[in-house]
Motif scaffolding. Structure first.
Motif, PDB file in Angstrom:
ATOM      1  N   PHE A  39       0.839  -1.194   0.000  1.00  0.00           N
ATOM      2  CA  PHE A  39       0.000   0.000   0.000  1.00  0.00           C
ATOM      3  C   PHE A  39       0.883   1.255   0.000  1.00  0.00           C
ATOM      4  CE2 PHE A  39      -2.943  -3.212   1.460  1.00  0.00           C
ATOM      5  CZ  PHE A  39      -4.146  -2.852   0.863  1.00  0.00           C
ATOM      6  N   LYS A  40       1.748   1.324  -0.987  1.00  0.00           N
ATOM      7  CA  LYS A  40       2.721   2.414  -1.083  1.00  0.00           C
ATOM      8  C   LYS A  40       2.048   3.778  -1.206  1.00  0.00           C
ATOM      9  CE  LYS A  40       4.876   2.706  -4.998  1.00  0.00           C
ATOM     10  NZ  LYS A  40       4.419   3.983  -5.590  1.00  0.00           N
ATOM     11  N   ASP A  41       1.058   3.887  -2.064  1.00  0.00           N
ATOM     12  CA  ASP A  41       0.423   5.193  -2.307  1.00  0.00           C
ATOM     13  C   ASP A  41      -0.216   5.745  -1.038  1.00  0.00           C
ATOM     14  OD1 ASP A  41       1.195   5.020  -4.932  1.00  0.00           O
ATOM     15  OD2 ASP A  41      -0.728   4.227  -5.642  1.00  0.00           O
ATOM     16  N   LEU A  42      -0.962   4.903  -0.325  1.00  0.00           N
ATOM     17  CA  LEU A  42      -1.612   5.351   0.903  1.00  0.00           C
ATOM     18  C   LEU A  42      -0.579   5.694   1.973  1.00  0.00           C
ATOM     19  CD1 LEU A  42      -4.142   5.783   2.620  1.00  0.00           C
ATOM     20  CD2 LEU A  42      -4.084   3.341   3.193  1.00  0.00           C
ATOM     21  N   THR A  43       0.457   4.876   2.075  1.00  0.00           N
ATOM     22  CA  THR A  43       1.494   5.101   3.084  1.00  0.00           C
ATOM     23  C   THR A  43       2.154   6.451   2.919  1.00  0.00           C
ATOM     24  OG1 THR A  43       1.961   2.727   3.264  1.00  0.00           O
ATOM     25  CG2 THR A  43       3.670   4.241   4.019  1.00  0.00           C
ATOM     26  N   PHE A  44       2.570   6.761   1.694  1.00  0.00           N
ATOM     27  CA  PHE A  44       3.297   8.017   1.480  1.00  0.00           C
ATOM     28  C   PHE A  44       2.355   9.214   1.395  1.00  0.00           C
ATOM     29  CE2 PHE A  44       6.615   5.051   0.539  1.00  0.00           C
ATOM     30  CZ  PHE A  44       7.747   5.702   0.992  1.00  0.00           C
ATOM     31  N   GLU A  45       1.102   8.973   1.116  1.00  0.00           N
ATOM     32  CA  GLU A  45       0.133  10.065   1.200  1.00  0.00           C
ATOM     33  C   GLU A  45       0.004  10.530   2.653  1.00  0.00           C
ATOM     34  OE1 GLU A  45      -4.611  10.946   0.325  1.00  0.00           O
ATOM     35  OE2 GLU A  45      -3.667   9.121  -0.457  1.00  0.00           O
ATOM     36  N   ILE A  46       0.036   9.586   3.589  1.00  0.00           N
ATOM     37  CA  ILE A  46      -0.039   9.915   5.009  1.00  0.00           C
ATOM     38  C   ILE A  46       1.261  10.561   5.483  1.00  0.00           C
ATOM     39  CG2 ILE A  46      -0.231   8.945   7.336  1.00  0.00           C
ATOM     40  CD1 ILE A  46      -2.049   6.778   6.139  1.00  0.00           C
ATOM     41  N   LEU A  47       2.396   9.992   5.092  1.00  0.00           N
ATOM     42  CA  LEU A  47       3.678  10.489   5.568  1.00  0.00           C
ATOM     43  C   LEU A  47       4.035  11.856   4.992  1.00  0.00           C
ATOM     44  CD1 LEU A  47       5.813   7.213   5.439  1.00  0.00           C
ATOM     45  CD2 LEU A  47       4.784   8.285   7.437  1.00  0.00           C
ATOM     46  N   LEU A  48       3.593  12.131   3.775  1.00  0.00           N
ATOM     47  CA  LEU A  48       3.909  13.411   3.130  1.00  0.00           C
ATOM     48  C   LEU A  48       2.866  14.490   3.404  1.00  0.00           C
ATOM     49  CD1 LEU A  48       5.174  12.110  -0.333  1.00  0.00           C
ATOM     50  CD2 LEU A  48       6.567  13.123   1.488  1.00  0.00           C
ATOM     51  N   ALA A  49       1.789  14.128   4.103  1.00  0.00           N
ATOM     52  CA  ALA A  49       0.712  15.088   4.364  1.00  0.00           C
ATOM     53  C   ALA A  49       1.190  16.340   5.097  1.00  0.00           C
ATOM     54  CB  ALA A  49      -0.413  14.407   5.140  1.00  0.00           C
ATOM     55  N   PRO A  50       2.096  16.237   6.098  1.00  0.00           N
ATOM     56  CA  PRO A  50       2.546  17.461   6.790  1.00  0.00           C
ATOM     57  C   PRO A  50       3.313  18.431   5.901  1.00  0.00           C
ATOM     58  CG  PRO A  50       2.996  15.527   8.135  1.00  0.00           C
ATOM     59  CD  PRO A  50       2.593  15.024   6.783  1.00  0.00           C
ATOM     60  N   SER A  51       3.736  18.001   4.726  1.00  0.00           N
ATOM     61  CA  SER A  51       4.483  18.883   3.824  1.00  0.00           C
ATOM     62  C   SER A  51       3.573  19.688   2.907  1.00  0.00           C
ATOM     63  CB  SER A  51       5.452  18.056   2.967  1.00  0.00           C
ATOM     64  OG  SER A  51       4.733  17.226   2.052  1.00  0.00           O
ATOM     65  N   LYS A  52       2.265  19.484   3.022  1.00  0.00           N
ATOM     66  CA  LYS A  52       1.313  20.162   2.145  1.00  0.00           C
ATOM     67  C   LYS A  52       0.566  21.241   2.918  1.00  0.00           C
ATOM     68  CE  LYS A  52       0.788  15.921  -0.550  1.00  0.00           C
ATOM     69  NZ  LYS A  52      -0.128  14.860  -1.010  1.00  0.00           N
ATOM     70  N   SER A  53       0.261  22.331   2.234  1.00  0.00           N
ATOM     71  CA  SER A  53      -0.344  23.489   2.901  1.00  0.00           C
ATOM     72  C   SER A  53      -1.787  23.253   3.324  1.00  0.00           C
ATOM     73  CB  SER A  53      -0.272  24.715   1.987  1.00  0.00           C
ATOM     74  OG  SER A  53      -0.964  24.474   0.769  1.00  0.00           O
ATOM     75  N   ASP A  54      -2.417  22.164   2.842  1.00  0.00           N
ATOM     76  CA  ASP A  54      -3.791  21.861   3.260  1.00  0.00           C
ATOM     77  C   ASP A  54      -3.839  20.825   4.384  1.00  0.00           C
ATOM     78  OD1 ASP A  54      -2.912  19.719   1.786  1.00  0.00           O
ATOM     79  OD2 ASP A  54      -4.774  19.455   0.661  1.00  0.00           O
ATOM     80  N   PHE A  55      -2.708  20.590   5.056  1.00  0.00           N
ATOM     81  CA  PHE A  55      -2.665  19.655   6.176  1.00  0.00           C
ATOM     82  C   PHE A  55      -3.582  20.167   7.284  1.00  0.00           C
ATOM     83  CE2 PHE A  55      -0.360  17.818   9.962  1.00  0.00           C
ATOM     84  CZ  PHE A  55      -0.708  16.499   9.692  1.00  0.00           C
ATOM     85  N   ILE A  56      -4.146  19.250   8.050  1.00  0.00           N
ATOM     86  CA  ILE A  56      -5.159  19.592   9.049  1.00  0.00           C
ATOM     87  C   ILE A  56      -4.656  20.626  10.054  1.00  0.00           C
ATOM     88  CG2 ILE A  56      -4.504  17.601  10.466  1.00  0.00           C
ATOM     89  CD1 ILE A  56      -7.438  17.448  11.352  1.00  0.00           C
ATOM     90  N   PHE A  57      -3.383  20.572  10.437  1.00  0.00           N
ATOM     91  CA  PHE A  57      -2.856  21.537  11.403  1.00  0.00           C
ATOM     92  C   PHE A  57      -2.898  22.951  10.836  1.00  0.00           C
ATOM     93  CE2 PHE A  57       0.827  24.030  12.853  1.00  0.00           C
ATOM     94  CZ  PHE A  57       0.506  24.155  14.193  1.00  0.00           C
ATOM     95  N   TYR A  58      -2.450  23.104   9.576  1.00  0.00           N
ATOM     96  CA  TYR A  58      -2.460  24.429   8.952  1.00  0.00           C
ATOM     97  C   TYR A  58      -3.889  24.947   8.804  1.00  0.00           C
ATOM     98  CZ  TYR A  58       2.241  22.885   7.636  1.00  0.00           C
ATOM     99  OH  TYR A  58       3.520  22.401   7.650  1.00  0.00           O
TER     100      TYR A  58
END
Length: 262
Positions: A39-58
């Protein structure tokens, strides 16, 4: 109180039991690794999420700042990820699969290790050991969640967009991203073991509530220094780590008072 009959086992019999336990742990970890690798796509979608400006924290920070009419520093941004080695992305895939497999298999690993040592423990030791293991596990995951959802996004936003000159474009190596992510998350998980460490030191007589209370100011300074070493960015990130850890220090004082006396 007598111990279980497992103490009658010979050294080589204990070694055989330990070897079987390792094989079971390796088997479960391998199963998790195979699933995560597929499940490479899902794994790296989760791991790379903090690098995107639409991340939940931002998004949460922007929403809160918008309610009070405050301009937030977390604006829409784009940081380009690159790989500079031929096998760079594949090696990152393997390493992250290994770390995540260990993380997913950790409940079973802890269970196997406890089952291995439990026969050698007295009943009162078993009671404390179960509490300690559950506390270690819970606090570690609390540190991991804080790192993923708050600390690492703040650090990445600051360092990923920082420029000494506009003509220099930031292009983050994917191996640098994941090494920073793993090290920060792991260290924060370890730092969050402060209440457990305080409890153990108090139980063996090396720490008292009076000492912890009297040296509260010194502890605050040491915690802030440690937070500055853990977070590779700005003062905001340092306080985001330092304040929760100092809160755990205050909690540790209460735990030591309750369980180990005044």
């Amino acid at each position: 109180m007598t111990q279980n009959n497992d103490e009658k086992l010979t050294f080589f019999e204990h070694l055989a039991v330990f070897r079987q336990m390792l094989f079971r742990i390796m088997g479960v970890t391998t199963i998790f690794a195979f699933i995560i690798f597929c499940f490479k796509d899902l794994t790296f979608e989760i791991l790379l999420a903090p690098s995107k400006s639409d991340f939940i924290f931002y998004r949460c920070v922007k929403t809160i700042c918008g309610l009070f009419g405050i301009e937030t520093a977390f604006k829409t941004f784009t940081v380009k990820m690159i790989s500079t080695e031929l096998a760079g992305q594949f090696l990152v895939h393997l390493s992250t699969t290994f770390y995540l497999a260990l993380l997913c298999a950790s409940p079973y690993i802890v269970y196997e290790l406890y089952k291995f040592v439990a026969p050698a423990l007295y009943e009162n030791e078993k009671k404390y050991s179960v509490r300690i293991v559950l506390s270690i596990y819970g606090l570690f995951f609390l540190g991991v969640l804080l790192s993923y959802y708050v600390i690492f996004p703040v650090s990445f936003n600051f360092l990923g967009r920082y420029q000494v000159n506009e003509c220099i474009e930031n292009q983050i190596n994917i191996s640098s991203y994941f090494s920073s992510f793993v090290s920060l998350t792991f260290l924060l998980g370890l730092v969050f073991q402060l209440p457990v460490l305080s409890f153990i030191l108090a139980k063996i007589g090396l720490l008292t509530p009076v000492v912890m209370t009297n040296y509260r100011r010194h502890a605050f300074i040491l915690i802030m220094v440690l937070a500055a070493l853990i977070t590779p960015s700005d003062l905001f990130s340092m306080f985001l780590v330092g304040l929760p850890v100092f809160g755990l220090y205050e909690l540790s004082i209460k735990i030591v008072k309750r369980n180990c006396g005044e």
